[in-house]
Design a protein around this motif. Structure first.
Motif, PDB file in Angstrom:
ATOM      1  N   ALA A 471       0.832  -1.206   0.000  1.00 29.27           N
ATOM      2  CA  ALA A 471       0.000   0.000   0.000  1.00 29.27           C
ATOM      3  C   ALA A 471       0.863   1.251   0.000  1.00 29.27           C
ATOM      4  O   ALA A 471       0.528   2.251  -0.659  1.00 29.27           O
ATOM      5  CB  ALA A 471      -0.932  -0.010   1.210  1.00 29.27           C
ATOM      6  N   SER A 475       0.743   3.770  -3.178  1.00 27.80           N
ATOM      7  CA  SER A 475       0.112   5.059  -2.896  1.00 27.80           C
ATOM      8  C   SER A 475       1.093   6.219  -2.967  1.00 27.80           C
ATOM      9  O   SER A 475       0.702   7.373  -2.775  1.00 27.80           O
ATOM     10  CB  SER A 475      -0.538   5.039  -1.508  1.00 27.80           C
ATOM     11  N   TRP A 528      -3.840  -1.263  -5.054  1.00 25.76           N
ATOM     12  CA  TRP A 528      -4.319  -0.135  -4.238  1.00 25.76           C
ATOM     13  C   TRP A 528      -5.125   0.779  -5.130  1.00 25.76           C
ATOM     14  O   TRP A 528      -4.648   1.264  -6.158  1.00 25.76           O
ATOM     15  CB  TRP A 528      -3.136   0.625  -3.642  1.00 25.76           C
ATOM     16  N   LEU A 533      -6.818  -1.392  -0.274  1.00 22.70           N
ATOM     17  CA  LEU A 533      -5.865  -2.342  -0.832  1.00 22.70           C
ATOM     18  C   LEU A 533      -6.563  -3.688  -0.981  1.00 22.70           C
ATOM     19  O   LEU A 533      -7.054  -4.260   0.002  1.00 22.70           O
ATOM     20  CB  LEU A 533      -4.656  -2.491   0.101  1.00 22.70           C
TER      21      LEU A 533
END
Length: 650
Positions: A471, A475, A528, A533
């Motif tokens: 994640a 991200s 994600w 996620l």
């Protein structure tokens, strides 16, 4: 004096109750007025009001407890009525009288009724005359230690010390044996004086394994009074309610009627008008005893609204304007079951110390049938040390208790708070506990099941760190080379020519740190998207919350939300410094007592300093036998969490 027509309502409170009262007032077409302290200038209740008035100050005594400022705010804003909410001045007869003398409508009972129940000692005498059952105790005027010591001896230990003018668990102490009485009485008196401006105490028999069952009563100005069923508020921590539900599980119709009629007698004995709650202790044999009457709207009123379909704030407004109650006792509905949990900014793993800070992430449960959220904050708001740490309440209704319980668990799973510690995981464990599911309720529920409700911290599993790393990487903001936007070397995929993709990073969550080396495989796929996620492990798909806020990732895992950050073990260096023998403030607050002086020898467990935060006292004690080397604080100081208070020498 005739009452003015009501078009504008001022709410003399803050937080979720101010927002909740204004919601009904606006639905009734009223203009709403909020008051706020200096630190609450941009608080949610201020933002949602039609008109806002700045009271100044930070502490409650300089703002929300200043009667003159509140009356002036009502006049300046054109309000004809004041709703006190709960807490603060809601059970202060002087405030109610000042409102009426100013020619305004007070949305609460007459001052005489507040006075009658404001002193628990006097209330006990009134209830005895009205034929309401009482717990054995001492409610007299003498307040010296010897009087309480003799009263406790006659009653028999354990006993319960209670603030005569109080409520909400403040100024309340359980005393197990005579050796604890002096310190407990002194501490309870200080808490009572701080919270209510009145240090008077009473002492009662501490009933073992009781249930806390309360009756919602409502009376109008025409002599009508009825009860709107009951609530079970047995799930408590230090006499502060945590979970409430209606109706009380297992209560027979005959017992409900007996308790309801006793509550109505209590209200009628003092000429009550408006919404009130009569609280009882219910023992295992079905015998009930009067505890106190709260002459205001209760925090837990939404569960009563859920099972009756009534709006109690609307009733308050109409009754205060002279209307009669719209129902008779026989017409009061009771449909289904409702459960409420209170959400607090506090740290259950650290003795529930209040938490302060900015709400970096705040996501409420999605709306729907049988779902209700009463809150007083929004994302980005600050939780200050000056007021009660309650953020809001989640209420679920169902046709059955089990449906309500499961619905509330689902709501808790959706609720996300980041930036301050909260009790979300704690209340979720309560609702999920088999004893709660079986409605095995009493006021000792939390201490009895403490091992399950407050488990020792366990290391986060390897799969958590793997998910956190995925994640985190996915991200991350895109990294592109300006000279070659399609360059594979700028991607964060961990590309290695001729080898599986691999990424390495160092992450931390709380006190835990982990070095993670990710190698992608065809068996497990991670994606994600939309702040979640998704993990596909050999065809089994799971979805986890994964919110990114700057340098912090909030990852949902097993019912908890963990804050994850990256660190550089080489560049970071050692920044932590532990001072031997130093005792620090466990939270933001003010120093109310310094009980030692430099050079004094102390034993393990000796109270050195008493810190007050959010109207509750917290004692800083000597961890071992030592000598006070230095005092780094004095009474009246405002200190931050981690501030040095006392240095000890072995």
């Amino acid at each position: 004096m005739s009452q003015p027509a009501l078009t504008t309502l001022l709410v003399a409170n803050r937080g979720e109750i101010a927002c909740r009262v204004m919601r009904t007032a606006k639905a009734m077409g009223l203009t709403t007025v909020a008051v706020h302290s200096a630190v609450d200038r941009e608080a949610r209740h201020s933002r949602e009001a039609d008109i806002r008035v700045d009271l100044g100050g930070s502490k409650a005594c300089d703002s929300y407890l200043d009667v003159d400022k509140l009356i002036a705010a009502a006049k300046a804003s054109g309000a004809q009525a004041i709703h006190p909410g709960y807490g603060f001045l809601s059970e202060n007869p002087g405030f109610a009288r000042a409102v009426e003398q100013a020619g305004l409508i007070y949305l609460g009972p007459p001052p005489s009724a507040i006075e009658a129940m404001g002193s628990k000692s006097a209330a006990k005498a009134l209830m005895q005359e009205a034929g309401v059952p009482l717990v054995p105790g001492y409610h007299g005027d003498a307040q010296d230690l010897d009087t309480f010591r003799e009263a406790a001896r006659q009653i028999g230990y354990p006993v319960l010390l209670k603030a005569s003018a109080g409520g909400g668990g403040k100024g309340m102490k359980v005393v197990e044996d005579p050796s604890q009485l002096a310190e407990a009485l002194a501490s309870a008196q200080r808490e009572a004086h701080s919270a209510f401006g009145d240090a008077r105490m009473l002492v009662e028999k501490y009933v073992l394994k009781p249930r806390h069952v309360e009756i919602q009563v409502f009376a109008d100005q025409h002599g009508h009074c009825l009860y709107l069923n009951e609530r079970d508020c047995s799930i408590q921590r230090r006499h502060q309610k945590v979970v409430e539900e209606a109706p009380a599980p297992g209560l027979s119709a005959s017992l409900r009627q007996a308790m309801g009629e006793a509550a109505v007698r209590a209200a009628q004995a003092i000429g009550y008008v408006g919404a009130g709650t009569v609280e009882f202790l219910l023992d295992e044999g079905g015998e009930f005893f009067f505890m106190e009457m709260n002459t205001r709207l209760q925090v837990e009123h939404p569960v009563t609204e859920a099972i009756t379909g009534l709006d109690l704030v609307a009733w308050q407004i109409r009754v205060a304007c002279g209307e009669a109650l719209p129902l008779t006792q026989a017409q009061v509905p009771l449909h289904g079951h409702a459960i409420e949990v209170r959400l607090y900014a506090e740290d259950p793993a650290n003795d529930f110390l209040p938490a302060t800070g900015r709400l970096t992430v705040y996501r409420e449960s999605s709306p729907g049938q049988g779902r209700r959220v009463d809150s007083g904050v929004s994302e980005g708001d600050e939780v200050s040390p000056f007021y009660d740490p309650m953020l809001g309440k989640l209420i679920a209704w169902g046709a059955t208790r089990e449906q309500a319980r499961l619905r509330l668990l689902a709501m808790l799973d959706e609720f996300v708070i980041g930036g301050v510690k909260t009790n979300i995981g704690f209340v979720r464990r309560i609702l999920a506990h088999p004893a709660f599911a079986a409605a095995a309720l009493d006021t000792g529920f939390i201490p009895r099941h403490q091992a399950a409700l407050l488990p020792a911290p366990q290391p986060l599993p390897a799969r958590f760190w793997e998910a956190a790393a995925e994640a985190w990487l996915q991200s991350q903001p895109p990294c592109q080379r300006p000279d070659d936007v399609h360059s594979p070397w700028a991607e964060r995929s961990g590309l290695r020519l001729g080898l599986p993709a691999r990424s390495s990073l160092h992450l931390q969550s709380g006190a835990e740190r982990q070095a993670i080396a990710l190698e992608r495989s065809a068996a497990v796929l991670w994606q994600w998207q939309d702040e979640h996620l998704t993990v596909d492990d050999n065809g089994v798909r799971c979805r986890h919350l994964a919110l990114r806020r700057g340098n912090t990732l909030f990852l949902g895992w097993d019912g908890e939300v963990h804050a994850v950050q990256a660190f550089d073990p080489i560049a970071e260096g050692e920044t932590r410094h532990v001072q031997q023998g130093a005792l620090t403030a466990p939270m933001n607050g003010s120093i109310v007592r310094v009980l030692v002086e430099p050079g004094q020898a102390v034993q393990a467990g000796t109270v050195l300093v008493v810190l007050e935060a959010m109207k509750m006292e917290h004692s800083v004690r000597a961890p071992h036998d030592a000598t006070v080397k230095a005092l780094l604080c004095q009474e009246g100081d405002m200190v931050g969490e981690g501030a040095l208070l006392v240095e000890l020498a072995d």
